[in-house]
Scaffold this motif. Structure first.
Motif, PDB file in Angstrom:
ATOM      1  N   ASP A   1       0.789  -1.186  -0.082  1.00 21.46           N
ATOM      2  CA  ASP A   1      -0.006   0.078  -0.127  1.00 21.46           C
ATOM      3  C   ASP A   1       0.858   1.237   0.044  1.00 21.46           C
ATOM      4  N   ALA A   2       0.994   1.932  -1.061  1.00 18.81           N
ATOM      5  CA  ALA A   2       1.836   3.269  -1.298  1.00 18.81           C
ATOM      6  C   ALA A   2       1.280   4.353  -0.459  1.00 18.81           C
ATOM      7  N   THR A   3      -0.003   4.270   0.220  1.00 16.21           N
ATOM      8  CA  THR A   3      -0.398   5.371   0.924  1.00 16.21           C
ATOM      9  C   THR A   3       0.281   5.373   2.447  1.00 16.21           C
ATOM     10  N   ASP A   4       0.487   4.301   2.765  1.00 18.95           N
ATOM     11  CA  ASP A   4       1.136   4.024   4.399  1.00 18.95           C
ATOM     12  C   ASP A   4       2.372   3.114   4.280  1.00 18.95           C
ATOM     13  N   TYR A   5       3.087   2.803   2.932  1.00 17.43           N
ATOM     14  CA  TYR A   5       3.961   2.327   2.914  1.00 17.43           C
ATOM     15  C   TYR A   5       4.174   0.668   3.584  1.00 17.43           C
ATOM     16  N   SER A   6       2.783   0.235   3.989  1.00 13.62           N
ATOM     17  CA  SER A   6       2.576  -1.205   4.575  1.00 13.62           C
ATOM     18  C   SER A   6       2.679  -2.394   3.468  1.00 13.62           C
TER      19      SER A   6
ATOM     20  N   ILE B   1      10.150  -1.210  -5.393  1.00 14.80           N
ATOM     21  CA  ILE B   1       9.010  -2.150  -5.184  1.00 14.80           C
ATOM     22  C   ILE B   1       7.587  -1.882  -5.870  1.00 14.80           C
ATOM     23  N   LYS B   2       7.521  -0.750  -6.018  1.00 12.14           N
ATOM     24  CA  LYS B   2       6.126  -0.343  -6.720  1.00 12.14           C
ATOM     25  C   LYS B   2       6.114  -0.975  -8.178  1.00 12.14           C
ATOM     26  N   HIS B   3       7.109  -1.368  -8.758  1.00  8.64           N
ATOM     27  CA  HIS B   3       7.190  -1.910  -9.893  1.00  8.64           C
ATOM     28  C   HIS B   3       7.125  -3.462 -10.015  1.00  8.64           C
ATOM     29  N   ALA B   4       7.540  -3.953  -8.770  1.00 10.47           N
ATOM     30  CA  ALA B   4       7.863  -5.415  -8.741  1.00 10.47           C
ATOM     31  C   ALA B   4       6.137  -6.198  -8.729  1.00 10.47           C
ATOM     32  N   ASN B   5       6.373  -7.084  -9.547  1.00  6.55           N
ATOM     33  CA  ASN B   5       5.194  -8.004  -9.950  1.00  6.55           C
ATOM     34  C   ASN B   5       5.017  -9.220  -8.751  1.00  6.55           C
TER      35      ASN B   5
ATOM     36  N   ASN C   1      -3.133   1.911  -4.072  1.00  9.03           N
ATOM     37  CA  ASN C   1      -2.510   3.340  -4.062  1.00  9.03           C
ATOM     38  C   ASN C   1      -1.338   3.645  -4.708  1.00  9.03           C
ATOM     39  N   VAL C   2      -0.809   3.060  -5.593  1.00  4.47           N
ATOM     40  CA  VAL C   2       0.407   3.294  -6.216  1.00  4.47           C
ATOM     41  C   VAL C   2       0.412   4.704  -6.739  1.00  4.47           C
ATOM     42  N   ASP C   3      -0.488   5.328  -7.317  1.00  2.17           N
ATOM     43  CA  ASP C   3      -0.264   6.857  -7.661  1.00  2.17           C
ATOM     44  C   ASP C   3      -0.497   7.883  -6.655  1.00  2.17           C
TER      45      ASP C   3
END
Length: 146
Positions: A85-90, A115-119, A143-145
């Protein structure tokens, strides 16, 4: 703590909390899922899967491969996927039976762009800095964006 390593033409970014020696290995029963089950319909295990000092997270800057190295024995057969979760980095662990569990750490700033690009994520148990066993599971992004 985060740092970069550019050895052997492969660039990794590391989020580290310990050296992952055998001394860090806890009693296998201390990570028992039944002891940590939170009652109710939420299906959430209240205790995180790892303490921050029990794992290291690496990402390859070029290939966006993600790795979690740990020394505690866990049941890989129960794991379904993980969610970042990109909003709280969890990071949340999802089990095949629908339960969820927090990984136990927030993703640090140096790891986030990769890590946001890892599948998928490689979860690897180590002993004396040698891979013993592991699993590759899907990594879902939320929430990546954000």
């Amino acid at each position: 703590m985060c740092h970069s390593d550019t050895s052997d033409s492969v660039t990794f970014v590391q989020q580290t909390a310990s050296s992952m020696s055998n001394d860090d290995v806890q009693n296998e029963n201390s990570n028992s899922l039944s002891e940590n089950w939170q009652s109710g319909g939420s299906g959430t295990i209240k205790k995180p899967l790892f303490k921050p000092e029990e794992l290291d997270i690496y990402t390859n800057k070029l290939t966006h491969e993600a790795f979690i190295f740990h020394a505690i024995k866990i049941n890989y057969d129960q794991l379904d996927h993980m969610e970042y979760d990109a909003t709280d980095y969890s990071m949340t662990v999802y089990y095949k039976d629908g339960r969820t569990q927090d990984l136990g750490v927030k993703i640090q700033w140096l790891i986030r762009p990769y890590i946001k690009h890892a599948n998928e994520i490689n979860i690897v148990r180590t002993k004396d800095q040698v891979a013993v066993d592991g699993i590759i599971i899907p990594l879902v992004h939320r929430n990546v964006d954000a």
